[in-house]
Design a protein around this motif. Structure first.
Motif, PDB file in Angstrom:
ATOM      1  N   PHE A 432      50.708  30.929  10.311  1.00 45.42           N
ATOM      2  CA  PHE A 432      52.101  30.514  10.418  1.00 45.42           C
ATOM      3  C   PHE A 432      52.564  29.990   9.061  1.00 45.42           C
ATOM      4  N   CYS A 433      53.667  30.519   8.578  1.00 48.11           N
ATOM      5  CA  CYS A 433      54.313  30.015   7.371  1.00 48.11           C
ATOM      6  C   CYS A 433      55.611  29.338   7.805  1.00 48.11           C
ATOM      7  N   ILE A 434      55.610  28.017   7.798  1.00 46.86           N
ATOM      8  CA  ILE A 434      56.743  27.230   8.298  1.00 46.86           C
ATOM      9  C   ILE A 434      57.606  26.820   7.114  1.00 46.86           C
ATOM     10  N   ALA A 435      58.830  27.342   7.080  1.00 46.55           N
ATOM     11  CA  ALA A 435      59.755  27.039   6.002  1.00 46.55           C
ATOM     12  C   ALA A 435      60.688  25.895   6.395  1.00 46.55           C
ATOM     13  N   ASP A 436      61.346  25.348   5.392  1.00 49.80           N
ATOM     14  CA  ASP A 436      62.310  24.268   5.585  1.00 49.80           C
ATOM     15  C   ASP A 436      63.684  24.791   5.196  1.00 49.80           C
ATOM     16  N   SER A 437      64.481  25.153   6.191  1.00 46.63           N
ATOM     17  CA  SER A 437      65.793  25.732   5.905  1.00 46.63           C
ATOM     18  C   SER A 437      66.772  24.706   5.362  1.00 46.63           C
ATOM     19  N   GLU A 438      66.396  23.429   5.359  1.00 45.88           N
ATOM     20  CA  GLU A 438      67.295  22.380   4.851  1.00 45.88           C
ATOM     21  C   GLU A 438      67.060  22.084   3.376  1.00 45.88           C
ATOM     22  N   HIS A 439      66.132  22.836   2.760  1.00 48.92           N
ATOM     23  CA  HIS A 439      65.950  22.809   1.313  1.00 48.92           C
ATOM     24  C   HIS A 439      66.044  24.237   0.786  1.00 48.92           C
ATOM     25  N   ASP A 440      66.345  24.371  -0.486  1.00 46.45           N
ATOM     26  CA  ASP A 440      66.584  25.678  -1.096  1.00 46.45           C
ATOM     27  C   ASP A 440      65.359  26.581  -0.940  1.00 46.45           C
ATOM     28  N   TRP A 441      65.584  27.774  -0.400  1.00 48.22           N
ATOM     29  CA  TRP A 441      64.512  28.745  -0.199  1.00 48.22           C
ATOM     30  C   TRP A 441      64.708  29.979  -1.086  1.00 48.22           C
ATOM     31  N   ARG A 442      65.759  29.998  -1.889  1.00 47.35           N
ATOM     32  CA  ARG A 442      66.103  31.204  -2.628  1.00 47.35           C
ATOM     33  C   ARG A 442      65.108  31.497  -3.751  1.00 47.35           C
ATOM     34  N   GLU A 443      65.132  32.736  -4.194  1.00 45.74           N
ATOM     35  CA  GLU A 443      64.199  33.168  -5.233  1.00 45.74           C
ATOM     36  C   GLU A 443      64.300  32.261  -6.449  1.00 45.74           C
ATOM     37  N   GLY A 444      63.140  31.840  -6.947  1.00 45.59           N
ATOM     38  CA  GLY A 444      63.076  30.927  -8.080  1.00 45.59           C
ATOM     39  C   GLY A 444      62.892  29.482  -7.687  1.00 45.59           C
ATOM     40  N   SER A 445      63.129  29.153  -6.415  1.00 49.23           N
ATOM     41  CA  SER A 445      62.962  27.774  -5.961  1.00 49.23           C
ATOM     42  C   SER A 445      61.494  27.461  -5.702  1.00 49.23           C
ATOM     43  N   GLU A 446      61.186  26.172  -5.643  1.00 51.30           N
ATOM     44  CA  GLU A 446      59.816  25.748  -5.347  1.00 51.30           C
ATOM     45  C   GLU A 446      59.376  26.238  -3.972  1.00 51.30           C
ATOM     46  N   LYS A 461      42.699  41.180   7.763  1.00 54.06           N
ATOM     47  CA  LYS A 461      41.649  41.792   8.595  1.00 54.06           C
ATOM     48  C   LYS A 461      41.050  40.776   9.556  1.00 54.06           C
ATOM     49  N   HIS A 462      41.161  39.468   9.201  1.00 53.47           N
ATOM     50  CA  HIS A 462      40.668  38.416  10.085  1.00 53.47           C
ATOM     51  C   HIS A 462      41.799  37.697  10.820  1.00 53.47           C
ATOM     52  N   GLN A 463      42.927  37.540  10.149  1.00 54.32           N
ATOM     53  CA  GLN A 463      44.109  36.911  10.769  1.00 54.32           C
ATOM     54  C   GLN A 463      45.261  37.920  10.733  1.00 54.32           C
ATOM     55  N   PRO A 464      45.269  38.828  11.689  1.00 54.97           N
ATOM     56  CA  PRO A 464      46.223  39.944  11.630  1.00 54.97           C
ATOM     57  C   PRO A 464      47.666  39.558  11.909  1.00 54.97           C
ATOM     58  N   TRP A 465      47.887  38.449  12.628  1.00 52.23           N
ATOM     59  CA  TRP A 465      49.235  38.143  13.105  1.00 52.23           C
ATOM     60  C   TRP A 465      49.900  37.123  12.186  1.00 52.23           C
ATOM     61  N   LEU A 466      50.869  37.622  11.398  1.00 53.44           N
ATOM     62  CA  LEU A 466      51.531  36.821  10.368  1.00 53.44           C
ATOM     63  C   LEU A 466      52.932  36.451  10.858  1.00 53.44           C
ATOM     64  N   ILE A 467      53.183  35.144  10.986  1.00 55.59           N
ATOM     65  CA  ILE A 467      54.416  34.627  11.577  1.00 55.59           C
ATOM     66  C   ILE A 467      55.158  33.766  10.559  1.00 55.59           C
ATOM     67  N   PHE A 468      56.446  34.035  10.405  1.00 56.17           N
ATOM     68  CA  PHE A 468      57.323  33.205   9.582  1.00 56.17           C
ATOM     69  C   PHE A 468      58.267  32.437  10.506  1.00 56.17           C
ATOM     70  N   SER A 469      58.604  31.206  10.136  1.00 58.04           N
ATOM     71  CA  SER A 469      59.532  30.442  10.967  1.00 58.04           C
ATOM     72  C   SER A 469      60.329  29.466  10.122  1.00 58.04           C
ATOM     73  N   ALA A 470      61.566  29.256  10.522  1.00 58.22           N
ATOM     74  CA  ALA A 470      62.448  28.266   9.911  1.00 58.22           C
ATOM     75  C   ALA A 470      63.454  27.832  10.963  1.00 58.22           C
ATOM     76  N   HIS A 471      64.104  26.717  10.734  1.00 57.04           N
ATOM     77  CA  HIS A 471      65.061  26.240  11.734  1.00 57.04           C
ATOM     78  C   HIS A 471      66.293  27.138  11.809  1.00 57.04           C
ATOM     79  N   ARG A 472      66.976  27.318  10.708  1.00 56.32           N
ATOM     80  CA  ARG A 472      68.188  28.143  10.718  1.00 56.32           C
ATOM     81  C   ARG A 472      67.821  29.634  10.680  1.00 56.32           C
ATOM     82  N   PRO A 473      68.644  30.491  11.295  1.00 56.51           N
ATOM     83  CA  PRO A 473      68.361  31.933  11.269  1.00 56.51           C
ATOM     84  C   PRO A 473      68.551  32.518   9.864  1.00 56.51           C
ATOM     85  N   LEU A 474      67.456  32.570   9.127  1.00 52.92           N
ATOM     86  CA  LEU A 474      67.495  33.140   7.787  1.00 52.92           C
ATOM     87  C   LEU A 474      67.405  34.659   7.838  1.00 52.92           C
TER      88      LEU A 474
END
Length: 626
Positions: A432-446, A461-474
């Motif tokens: 799970f990659c949990i993003a913070d939509s209340e801080h800048d996510w644009r290219e070049g940001s931290e 090959k070991h963790q096949p299911w890759l999930i992204f999530s954020a609060h706002r619909p990005l």
């Protein structure tokens, strides 16, 4: 102003002894209504005294939690000589007024002494259980109270919420041990074999030493120390959190249980060793199942939703029609507790909006869940956003909290600076990659660099299911206001991120913020890349985007006509559930909170080579050399 008549100074003295809290105030202007937070409707700073010798209000029992419970029902009997349909009863905690706890304002903003400088923690109209109250002037109300580290009193007001007039104050009541450790919250640690336990108490470290006693059932018990944090009024960024919404949060303890065996069940209890005499204060005993090893081939089940909010089981009016589906979702998850392993609540948790007492009430509401499975959170606008505080959106949605309660009261495996509310979480077959939509996510940001690193470093090959999530619909949403903007996304949402989702072949992206359910086809650059609707197999050509924001808050409308990429829409309360059966087969289900039944679903079946396969904007470089 001097009080007149029979009540006089004598009644004033009793009032000062019995009541009023460490409350806060909106200074110099009318109360700001942040969103729809019902406590914001009370103009508590405008209260004037209308104490009447023939009015009375009494609360029983006097002592709560004698058997160790942290929740108990209270009966409140009241009588008023001049009843009205606008009369209401507020619950205040702490019970006793002390003007020294009010912030200094030079006298600006208060109406008259004794100053009421904080909102109640909940309220009911006096006619809630007796529609004839306005005629009889007598009624009985039932309130459910939780242990919040202080005593309670009840106050009868006339004049409605906008022009409150204090008529009578009750006796004070209290839990047997108001400082007891309560409301445990489990969360994944930074290592796969680590579980964290966070809880709240009234014990500072100069009074008691916090720890967790834990071990396998019937096995050797280990004691792990806990760190202690808190925050104060000055930690808040604006009102009402710094003013009428402020309430002392107590002490937040976190312990790290390490070197756990995968999938083993452990029991634990919270403890405090009192420094005064060496005795111990214990919580109830709880249990949890340790996380699977990353890549472990076993059944793994994940619940995910956003925007649940909190509600009151006693029917208190402060949340009437504000979070109408909150208890349905909570109760359905409690009922289904044996059928999932971890929860992701992706932002907008209690909607406290600066009324800090509501965080205690939220942790109490979900404790049967959070004490049993990891309760992972994300940052939403109602946790973080406040002007000129570094949030990406310059809005007042947090009511001045600016992320402080969420970042303190819940643990999440972030970097050293917890204000940067993004993190990765490995759970067996999932990354799970949990993003913070209340801080800048644009290219070049931290944060953009973090997101790419999180997506790039998983071993598929070991963790096949890759999930992204954020609060706002990005990604995508056909919510009405996005449709009116013409973007069908959070502005600037997918412009930077979609090439990462495509390059690293993200399976599913989940969002909240929009209070409904919607499933989008596998998509890239606004084009569906798969004509299937319920069973996807083979190469990962695009990411499936899902809005699961119907956790409990007031519902959001869709556009009248669904876009071609929108496969299923439901304006109702519910949550998502992922089930990984093995490395090659994943099931997603959307369940309604009202009945727990499945209303939408799909499966993904594929092999490792399908993840490696070249797709548009998702190919590794090759050479013609041999």
């Amino acid at each position: 102003m001097k009080m007149k008549g029979a009540i006089g100074n004598w009644f004033s003295m009793i009032l000062l002894i019995l009541w009023f809290t460490n409350l806060s105030i909106v200074f110099g202007h009318n109360h700001i209504n942040f969103g729809e937070q019902p406590l914001a409707k009370i103009a508590i700073h405008k209260t004037v005294l209308a104490l009447h010798s023939s009015a009375s209000i009494t609360a029983i029992p006097y002592v709560l939690g004698i058997k160790g419970d942290d929740t108990e029902w209270v009966t409140v009997e009241l009588e008023s000589p001049h009843p009205s349909v606008d009369d209401w009863v507020g619950v205040f905690s702490p019970a006793n007024f002390n003007s020294s706890t009010c912030p200094y304002t030079g006298g600006v903003g208060w109406v008259e002494e004794p100053y009421i400088c904080s909102a109640p923690i909940k309220y009911k109209y006096a006619n809630h259980s007796n529609p004839n109250y306005a005629k009889t002037g007598k009624t009985t109300l039932k309130f459910q109270l939780i242990n919040q580290r202080a005593d309670f009193s009840f106050a009868l007001f006339s004049g409605g919420l906008s022009d409150p007039r204090l008529v009578a104050v009750s006796n004070s009541i209290s839990f047997a041990n108001p400082k007891a450790p309560v409301y445990p919250r489990l969360a994944l640690g930074k290592s796969w074999d680590e579980m964290t336990v966070t809880w709240t108490s009234g014990y500072d470290i100069d009074e008691a030493v916090p720890f967790v006693e834990w071990g396998t059932k019937g096995g050797k018990q280990t004691r792990s120390p806990a760190g202690t944090l808190t925050f104060n009024r000055n930690s808040m960024c604006g009102e009402p959190a710094r003013t009428v919404g402020w309430r002392d949060p107590g002490f937040i303890h976190t312990s790290f249980l390490k070197e756990l065996w995968p999938n083993f069940r452990y029991t634990y209890r919270l403890g405090h060793m009192l420094l005064s005499d060496g005795s111990y204060v214990w919580s109830k005993t709880y249990s949890f199942k340790a996380s699977p090893y990353p890549g472990q081939n076993s059944l793994q089940r994940v619940v995910i939703f956003g925007d649940m909010g909190k509600a009151e089981r006693d029917g208190s009016n402060e949340y009437a029609d504000y979070q109408p589906g909150s208890l349905n979702t909570t109760d359905q998850l409690i009922k289904d507790l044996d059928n999932y392993d971890i929860v992701f609540h992706i932002g907008d948790m209690p909607y406290a909006n600066g009324y800090v007492s509501q965080w205690d009430q939220f942790t109490a509401q979900v404790q049967k869940i959070s004490s049993t499975v990891p309760y992972m959170i994300a940052s939403g606008n109602h946790e973080r956003d406040w002007p000129n505080t570094g949030s990406f959106y310059d809005t007042p949605d947090s009511g001045g909290e600016c992320g402080v309660p969420a970042e303190t009261m819940y643990y999440f495996p972030a970097a050293e600076n917890r204000a940067k509310f993004w993190y990765k979480a490995d759970y067996g077959l999932f990354r799970f990659c949990i993003a913070d939509s209340e801080h800048d996510w644009r290219e070049g940001s931290e944060q953009y660099k973090f997101i790419e690193h999180c997506l790039a470093t998983v071993d598929r090959k070991h963790q096949p299911w890759l999930i992204f999530s954020a609060h706002r619909p990005l990604g995508y949403s056909s919510n009405l206001w996005y449709g009116m903007e013409g973007s069908f996304e959070e502005p600037m949402g997918r412009e930077s991120l979609q090439k990462l989702w495509q390059k690293y072949k993200v399976d599913i992206a989940f969002y909240g913020h929009v209070h409904n359910y919607e499933r989008i086809c596998p998509i890239y650059q606004n084009q569906c890349v798969n004509s299937e609707k319920h069973h996807y197999s083979g190469t990962v050509n695009g990411t499936i985007h899902i809005v699961v924001g119907g956790g409990g808050s007031h519902l959001s409308d869709f556009t009248s006509a669904p876009p071609i990429w929108s496969l299923y829409r439901d304006r109702d309360y519910g949550f998502g559930k992922l089930t990984a059966f093995n490395h090659s087969y994943l099931l997603f289900e959307y369940k309604k909170s009202s009945d727990g039944n499945v209303y939408d679903s799909f499966t993904i079946s594929r092999d490792y080579r399908d993840v490696l396969a070249c797709v548009h904007d998702g190919c590794e470089k090759t050479t013609l050399a041999t």
